[in-house]
Design an enzyme around this catalytic site. Structure first.
Site, mmCIF file in Angstrom:
data_model
loop_
_atom_site.group_PDB
_atom_site.id
_atom_site.type_symbol
_atom_site.label_atom_id
_atom_site.label_comp_id
_atom_site.label_asym_id
_atom_site.label_seq_id
_atom_site.Cartn_x
_atom_site.Cartn_y
_atom_site.Cartn_z
ATOM 1 N N ASP A 1 7.406 -28.708 45.334
ATOM 2 C CA ASP A 1 5.980 -28.678 44.978
ATOM 3 C C ASP A 1 5.108 -28.197 46.123
ATOM 4 O O ASP A 1 3.982 -27.763 45.912
ATOM 5 C CB ASP A 1 5.520 -30.068 44.537
ATOM 6 C CG ASP A 1 5.946 -30.328 43.117
ATOM 7 O OD1 ASP A 1 7.128 -30.615 42.891
ATOM 8 O OD2 ASP A 1 5.097 -30.187 42.212
ATOM 9 N N ASN B 1 8.890 -32.816 46.794
ATOM 10 C CA ASN B 1 9.432 -32.574 45.449
ATOM 11 C C ASN B 1 9.541 -33.927 44.746
ATOM 12 O O ASN B 1 9.210 -34.967 45.317
ATOM 13 C CB ASN B 1 10.784 -31.865 45.530
ATOM 14 C CG ASN B 1 11.230 -31.338 44.173
ATOM 15 O OD1 ASN B 1 10.450 -30.674 43.482
ATOM 16 N ND2 ASN B 1 12.440 -31.621 43.760
ATOM 17 N N LYS B 2 9.984 -33.887 43.505
ATOM 18 C CA LYS B 2 10.022 -35.092 42.672
ATOM 19 C C LYS B 2 10.659 -36.277 43.383
ATOM 20 O O LYS B 2 11.649 -36.117 44.100
ATOM 21 C CB LYS B 2 10.787 -34.742 41.387
ATOM 22 C CG LYS B 2 10.888 -35.842 40.368
ATOM 23 C CD LYS B 2 9.565 -36.473 40.005
ATOM 24 C CE LYS B 2 8.536 -35.489 39.508
ATOM 25 N NZ LYS B 2 7.158 -36.054 39.491
ATOM 26 N N GLN C 1 11.936 -36.119 33.190
ATOM 27 C CA GLN C 1 11.965 -34.650 33.115
ATOM 28 C C GLN C 1 13.404 -34.133 33.093
ATOM 29 O O GLN C 1 13.679 -33.080 32.528
ATOM 30 C CB GLN C 1 11.235 -34.025 34.313
ATOM 31 C CG GLN C 1 9.737 -34.236 34.335
ATOM 32 C CD GLN C 1 9.349 -35.439 35.161
ATOM 33 O OE1 GLN C 1 10.086 -36.414 35.251
ATOM 34 N NE2 GLN C 1 8.179 -35.409 35.767
ATOM 35 N N ARG D 1 -4.023 -32.928 39.963
ATOM 36 C CA ARG D 1 -2.758 -33.346 40.583
ATOM 37 C C ARG D 1 -2.761 -32.835 42.031
ATOM 38 O O ARG D 1 -2.900 -31.633 42.258
ATOM 39 C CB ARG D 1 -1.559 -32.790 39.797
ATOM 40 C CG ARG D 1 -1.520 -33.302 38.355
ATOM 41 C CD ARG D 1 -0.164 -33.128 37.722
ATOM 42 N NE ARG D 1 0.828 -34.015 38.301
ATOM 43 C CZ ARG D 1 2.140 -33.893 38.094
ATOM 44 N NH1 ARG D 1 2.603 -32.904 37.337
ATOM 45 N NH2 ARG D 1 2.978 -34.734 38.635
HETATM 46 O O1 MRU Z 1 5.672 -34.268 38.111
HETATM 47 P P1 MRU Z 1 6.213 -32.917 37.741
HETATM 48 O O2 MRU Z 1 7.076 -32.937 36.532
HETATM 49 O O3 MRU Z 1 5.144 -31.876 37.693
HETATM 50 O O4 MRU Z 1 7.165 -32.566 38.974
HETATM 51 C C1 MRU Z 1 7.831 -31.332 39.002
HETATM 52 C C2 MRU Z 1 8.792 -31.205 40.131
HETATM 53 O O5 MRU Z 1 8.912 -32.065 40.963
HETATM 54 C C3 MRU Z 1 9.529 -29.920 40.235
HETATM 55 O O6 MRU Z 1 10.767 -30.102 40.857
HETATM 56 C C4 MRU Z 1 8.699 -28.918 41.065
HETATM 57 O O7 MRU Z 1 7.429 -28.783 40.517
HETATM 58 C C5 MRU Z 1 9.331 -27.603 41.175
HETATM 59 S S1 MRU Z 1 9.185 -26.811 39.629
HETATM 60 C C6 MRU Z 1 9.579 -25.256 39.602
#
Ligand code: MRU
Length: 350
Positions: free
Chosen positions: A239, A249-250, A198, A93
């Protein structure tokens, strides 16, 4: 005082990695137990484990399993194989800095190691330290961020930046947990977070388990919720945080930040300094693009006409001008700049 108990998202016990299979939630709390580093790589790719800090820990633990497996007597050969595995892990990733940060930290130990036996022990010690430090950082983020939460707040969050995304407590949810334990009364709205859900599967699950009132809203409700003044604070995770203060971020975080600014709602980003990428600017962030079938199918059902494709960026990037404050384990940063980020990361200059 209220006390919340958190199951461990990922741990290394008796030579095995044990992690919650997040694809089974919220219906089943099921664990994956493995001695195979390949299985951990698969779990990261499939998002059985996800969330920036959690995949960092998973990557470090995968290297522990690989070090044990390759320990055959030739130090240089073992180092070479571990370097290959490290590359494979980092390719799973691309966006979360924590994954690269954790793997690089273990690679440093591997490079310095002078014999095989101590290599395995040192790699294991460092990986466990990464997990423990994450837990401690999140607890501190909770202590700092809790002060921003008041009785009666309705807090919006996106994705899952909770305990499940970290070793424990979470990042964006850590202040909420701390505030709840201190007896503050507030509510949370969790954005569903298409397509992996999520928000509805994981954030709603862990907040409900903790006893915190939570409702789910579809992602496209964010405008109406703000316009009707149903939200008064936003807490999100990150992230990657670049040296010029942009956060990845997401997907959906950026429009959320724009709306929050338009409606004068504070927008808080919570992340440990292991998410900092002070060597890059936002232009250098690789935004993960995931398989289009994750958008085109829900639970095995195709929800779009045949022969129609999909665009699926898993993350977006929010500029610092839209962020009210950044909450880290070292404190709250109100003025986000290369200088303040460097200072918090312990690197002077700017
Ligand atoms: O694709 P994911 O579920 O790994 O994405 C996670 C996020 O975007 C979270 O907001 C980010 O990792 C911060 S987690 C403490």
């Amino acid at each position: 005082m209220r006390k919340i108990s958190f199951p461990r998202t990922i741990e290394l016990v008796n030579g095995k990695v044990r992690l919650i299979n997040q694809l089974k939630l919220p219906h089943k709390l099921e664990y994956i137990e493995t001695q195979s580093y390949g299985r951990i790589i698969k779990a990261i790719k499939k998002m059985e484990v996800r969330g920036a800090p959690a995949i960092g820990i998973a990557g470090a633990f995968a290297l522990v399993l690989a070090a044990r497996q390759f320990q055959k007597g030739d130090l240089n050969e073992t180092k070479e194989k571990l370097n290959q595995v490290a590359k494979e892990i980092m390719n799973t990733r691309p966006t979360a800095k924590n994954l690269h940060w954790a793997v690089e930290r273990i690679l440093g130990i591997i490079r310095r190691s002078e014999d095989e036996k101590s290599l395995v022990m040192e790699v294991e010690r460092e990986a466990k330290k990464i997990a423990l430090e994450d837990e401690e950082s999140n607890m501190k983020i909770g202590f700092h961020g809790e002060k921003l939460i008041k009785d009666g707040d309705v807090i919006l969050t996106i994705c899952n930046a909770g305990s499940l995304a970290t070793s424990r407590y979470g990042t964006a949810l850590a202040p909420l947990y701390r505030a709840w334990e201190k007896g503050k009364e507030f509510e949370v709205v969790a954005l569903e977070t298409r397509p992996y859900l999520q928000g509805s599967r994981l954030t709603a699950f862990e907040l409900k388990e903790a006893g915190i009132p939570v409702k789910i809203a579809t992602d496209n409700s964010m405008g109406v919720l703000m316009e009707k003044e149903m939200i008064n604070k936003v807490f999100v995770g990150a992230d990657r945080i670049t040296r010029n203060g942009y956060i990845a971020n997401k997907i959906g975080t950026y429009p959320l930040a724009l709306l929050a600014r338009e409606h004068k709602v504070p927008f808080y980003v919570c992340a440990p300094t292991s998410t900092f990428d002070l060597g890059s600017t936002h232009e250098e962030i690789e935004i993960e693009q995931r398989p289009e079938n994750e958008v085109l199918y829900i639970g095995g059902w195709r929800i779009a006409p045949e022969k129609v494709g999909a665009i699926y960026f898993a993350f977006d990037i929010t500029p610092p001008r839209l962020i009210t404050a950044l909450i880290t384990e070292k404190g709250i940063i109100w003025e986000i700049s290369p200088k303040s980020l460097n200072k918090v990361a312990g690197k002077e200059g700017g």
